[in-house]
Design an enzyme around this catalytic site. Structure first.
Site, mmCIF file in Angstrom:
data_model
loop_
_atom_site.group_PDB
_atom_site.id
_atom_site.type_symbol
_atom_site.label_atom_id
_atom_site.label_comp_id
_atom_site.label_asym_id
_atom_site.label_seq_id
_atom_site.Cartn_x
_atom_site.Cartn_y
_atom_site.Cartn_z
ATOM 1 N N LYS A 22 5.398 4.933 1.478
ATOM 2 C CA LYS A 22 4.046 5.155 0.936
ATOM 3 C C LYS A 22 3.025 4.310 1.698
ATOM 4 C CE LYS A 22 2.510 2.808 -2.820
ATOM 5 N NZ LYS A 22 1.184 2.201 -2.621
ATOM 6 N N ASN A 23 3.350 3.038 1.916
ATOM 7 C CA ASN A 23 2.370 2.124 2.509
ATOM 8 C C ASN A 23 2.142 2.375 4.002
ATOM 9 O OD1 ASN A 23 2.003 1.020 0.044
ATOM 10 N ND2 ASN A 23 2.927 -0.977 0.510
ATOM 11 N N CYS A 126 -3.863 -1.343 -8.442
ATOM 12 C CA CYS A 126 -3.046 -2.087 -9.405
ATOM 13 C C CYS A 126 -3.789 -3.346 -9.867
ATOM 14 C CB CYS A 126 -1.742 -2.544 -8.760
ATOM 15 S SG CYS A 126 -0.470 -1.291 -8.673
ATOM 16 N N ARG A 131 -8.100 -9.269 -5.681
ATOM 17 C CA ARG A 131 -8.092 -8.443 -4.473
ATOM 18 C C ARG A 131 -9.484 -8.147 -3.915
ATOM 19 N NH1 ARG A 131 -3.705 -3.720 -5.191
ATOM 20 N NH2 ARG A 131 -2.719 -4.431 -3.334
ATOM 21 N N ASP A 317 6.069 -7.053 -2.864
ATOM 22 C CA ASP A 317 6.360 -5.776 -3.523
ATOM 23 C C ASP A 317 7.815 -5.673 -4.004
ATOM 24 O OD1 ASP A 317 3.776 -4.991 -3.177
ATOM 25 O OD2 ASP A 317 4.166 -3.572 -1.555
ATOM 26 N N ARG A 409 3.360 6.797 -8.744
ATOM 27 C CA ARG A 409 2.498 6.457 -7.609
ATOM 28 C C ARG A 409 3.331 6.073 -6.392
ATOM 29 N NH1 ARG A 409 -0.912 1.799 -8.589
ATOM 30 N NH2 ARG A 409 -1.204 2.201 -6.384
HETATM 31 C C1 UD1 Z 1 -0.794 -3.967 0.859
HETATM 32 C C2 UD1 Z 1 0.200 -3.057 0.180
HETATM 33 C C3 UD1 Z 1 0.698 -3.675 -1.114
HETATM 34 C C4 UD1 Z 1 1.258 -5.064 -0.838
HETATM 35 C C5 UD1 Z 1 0.257 -5.921 -0.077
HETATM 36 C C6 UD1 Z 1 0.830 -7.264 0.356
HETATM 37 C C7 UD1 Z 1 -0.492 -0.826 0.803
HETATM 38 C C8 UD1 Z 1 -1.073 0.475 0.390
HETATM 39 N N1 UD1 Z 1 -0.463 -1.782 -0.113
HETATM 40 O O1 UD1 Z 1 -1.891 -4.123 -0.012
HETATM 41 O O2 UD1 Z 1 1.716 -2.819 -1.650
HETATM 42 O O3 UD1 Z 1 1.545 -5.692 -2.077
HETATM 43 O O4 UD1 Z 1 -0.171 -5.232 1.117
HETATM 44 O O5 UD1 Z 1 1.970 -7.081 1.118
HETATM 45 O O6 UD1 Z 1 -0.085 -1.009 1.939
HETATM 46 N N2 UD1 Z 1 -7.338 -10.369 0.324
HETATM 47 C C9 UD1 Z 1 -8.519 -11.081 0.347
HETATM 48 N N3 UD1 Z 1 -9.603 -10.496 0.915
HETATM 49 C C10 UD1 Z 1 -9.562 -9.244 1.461
HETATM 50 C C11 UD1 Z 1 -8.340 -8.544 1.467
HETATM 51 C C12 UD1 Z 1 -7.243 -9.139 0.877
HETATM 52 O O7 UD1 Z 1 -8.596 -12.206 -0.156
HETATM 53 O O8 UD1 Z 1 -10.590 -8.780 1.958
HETATM 54 C C13 UD1 Z 1 -6.164 -11.001 -0.296
HETATM 55 C C14 UD1 Z 1 -5.587 -10.210 -1.457
HETATM 56 O O9 UD1 Z 1 -6.279 -10.457 -2.656
HETATM 57 C C15 UD1 Z 1 -4.187 -10.726 -1.503
HETATM 58 C C16 UD1 Z 1 -3.850 -10.955 -0.026
HETATM 59 O O10 UD1 Z 1 -5.119 -11.030 0.642
HETATM 60 O O11 UD1 Z 1 -4.119 -11.924 -2.193
HETATM 61 C C17 UD1 Z 1 -3.012 -9.898 0.635
HETATM 62 O O12 UD1 Z 1 -3.591 -8.646 0.373
HETATM 63 P P1 UD1 Z 1 -3.478 -7.431 1.396
HETATM 64 O O13 UD1 Z 1 -2.446 -7.735 2.409
HETATM 65 O O14 UD1 Z 1 -4.842 -7.070 1.849
HETATM 66 O O15 UD1 Z 1 -2.928 -6.287 0.446
HETATM 67 P P2 UD1 Z 1 -3.241 -4.739 0.531
HETATM 68 O O16 UD1 Z 1 -3.460 -4.332 1.936
HETATM 69 O O17 UD1 Z 1 -4.273 -4.380 -0.486
#
Ligand code: UD1
Length: 430
Positions: A22-23, A126, A131, A317, A409
């Site tokens: 999915k990711n 979620c 985030r 995850d 999902r």
């Molecule tokens: C992706 C995955 C999710 C997984 C996560 C971490 C998909 C669709 N989802 O989510 O399943 O749990 O990676 O491996 O691929 N953050 C900030 N600022 C930002 C962006 C992120 O502070 O602008 C923080 C987030 O709150 C979190 C951390 O960075 O604490 C990691 O998040 P991120 O790697 O961005 O997760 P996703 O890409 O949303």
């Protein structure tokens, strides 16, 4: 609303086909916005998040055709989907669509790169932490974009003549922000160097697909990625890599119930750290010519401590699923969550099944119990809900998992895959 009914106690035996990730599928689908040619993706899982993104991409003008014929891969199913975005008809991603799935925010990268502007609602997804989107904003600003927040939306505008390559080092690793930078920089003028990039296999998969489309990306899979911008991208055909989270989830299920299952169509190198933790807990894991074989034939589940980390660390995850496994261990284990600040909502649901877990800050202490007992439980997010399924498989009696739309999902044909291996799992529709 659908529920999942599980009667625990059966060992799992047989073959589970692993779906496309999915990711990886989500960013790959979004990459179709970067070209007016057709991007064909094979091995796309059939999941609620994929369907939701299909609707979002349609809104921007992507013409999507799903191969009517289901491609049979071993005993599994996957789909080939063609995405063609001749012209972008709308550069706005509205709240009604984006609020349902955080990853849909990522359209901001390609829209900005190809059209020079994007208006994208701040995301939902979620409820596992705040985030924020600061890293996306800073990264795109480094490429010359103007980013303004207005009424719950981000208005992004590229400089005249398009985005400009730059050096940018993320202050924190983000999978999504790395995907967006790859897509935006692929069409920027000049060279971009991203520091502290996410190294997740899904980032590598996206970079490979973009390169097949004509991009010039080097270093994906390491923390420094170099992107030499090109003026246009073409179509390509790409196969979505196997889902490492689904792989780890079923491996943990087998470790928990005991049994012998081959996870077909997947690869151990996608999740070495997690597999090592499952081995230390007492399962034998070997790579086979078709996938990974997981065996646990009796013996106690040993306590193992884990700390979540960006790839190649233990994936957040799989944290909830590993906690489910540890509830039955023969001692005390600790699980520390470092990625998301509110990702322990499964703790109180696991407690309903008899688990003994206490929380202190970002660390959970799990005292293994001899038996879990089935109970009604509530799915709170995608990965938490599958941890309840795993626990239910090993609990005595009946576990009813409510709110299973979270599972839909991210887990394709979960009941079917488990039932074929001897579990008693059924979907109950009210
Ligand atoms: C992706 C995955 C999710 C997984 C996560 C971490 C998909 C669709 N989802 O989510 O399943 O749990 O990676 O491996 O691929 N953050 C900030 N600022 C930002 C962006 C992120 O502070 O602008 C923080 C987030 O709150 C979190 C951390 O960075 O604490 C990691 O998040 P991120 O790697 O961005 O997760 P996703 O890409 O949303």
């Amino acid at each position: 609303m659908d529920r999942i009914r599980i009667v625990g106690g059966n060992e799992l035996k047989g073959v589970i086909p692993i779906s496309g990730a999915k990711n990886a599928a989500l960013p790959l689908m979004i990459a179709s916005l970067l070209t007016s040619d057709t991007l064909t993706l094979e091995n796309v899982p059939h999941l609620a998040d994929v369907e939701q993104l299909i609707r979002i991409l349609g809104n921007h003008g992507v013409d999507i055709s799903v191969n009517g014929r289901r491609e049979k891969q071993g005993e599994g199913y996957s789909r080939t989907i063609h995405f063609t975005c001749r012209t972008i008809v709308d550069t706005t991603a509205p709240y009604e669509l984006v609020s349902k799935m955080r990853a849909s925010f990522w359209v901001i990268g390609p829209l900005l790169a190809r059209e020079g502007r994007a208006r994208v609602s701040l995301p939902g997804g979620c409820a596992i932490g705040t985030r924020p989107v600061d890293l996306f904003i800073e990264g795109l600003q480094a490429l010359g974009a103007t980013m303004e927040i207005d009424g719950g939306y981000i208005n992004a505008t590229a400089p005249k003549g398009g985005l400009i390559g730059a050096r940018y080092t993320f202050p924190k690793v983000s999978v999504g922000a790395t995907h967006v930078m790859l897509m935006a920089a692929a069409l920027a003028r000049g060279t971009t160097v991203i520091g502290n990039a996410a190294r997740e296999p899904e980032v590598v998969d996206l970079a490979e697909c973009l390169n097949a489309m004509g991009a010039r990306i080097q270093g994906a899979g390491t923390s420094t990625i170099t992107i030499e911008g090109v003026s246009a991208l073409s179509g390509a055909r790409h196969r979505v890599l196997p889902d490492r989270i689904e792989t780890g989830t079923y491996a943990m299920a087998v470790a928990m119930t005991g049994g012998d299952v081959t996870l077909e169509g997947t690869r151990a190198d996608l999740l070495e750290t997690a597999l090592e933790a499952i081995r230390r807990a007492g399962a034998e894991i070997t790579s086979t010519s078709t996938g990974i074989r997981v065996v646990r034939s009796g013996g106690l589940i040993k306590p193992v401590d884990v700390v979540t980390d960006p790839f190649p660390g233990f994936p957040t995850d799989l944290q909830a699923q590993f906690m489910a496994l540890m509830t039955r261990s023969s001692g005390v284990s600790h699980i520390t969550e470092t990625i998301f600040e509110n990702r322990f909502m499964h703790v109180q649901e696991l407690a309903r099944l008899g688990a003994k877990i206490s929380l202190s800050g970002q660390t959970a202490k799990i005292e293994g119990v001899q038996r879990l007992r089935g109970a009604p439980v509530m799915a709170t997010d995608l990965r938490a809900s599958v941890s309840l399924v795993i626990a239910g498989l090993a609990a005595e009696g009946e576990t009813m998992v409510n709110r299973v739309y979270h599972l839909d999902r991210g887990f394709e044909r979960l009941e079917e895959k488990l039932t074929r291996c001897g579990a008693t799992v059924e979907r109950v529709s009210d």
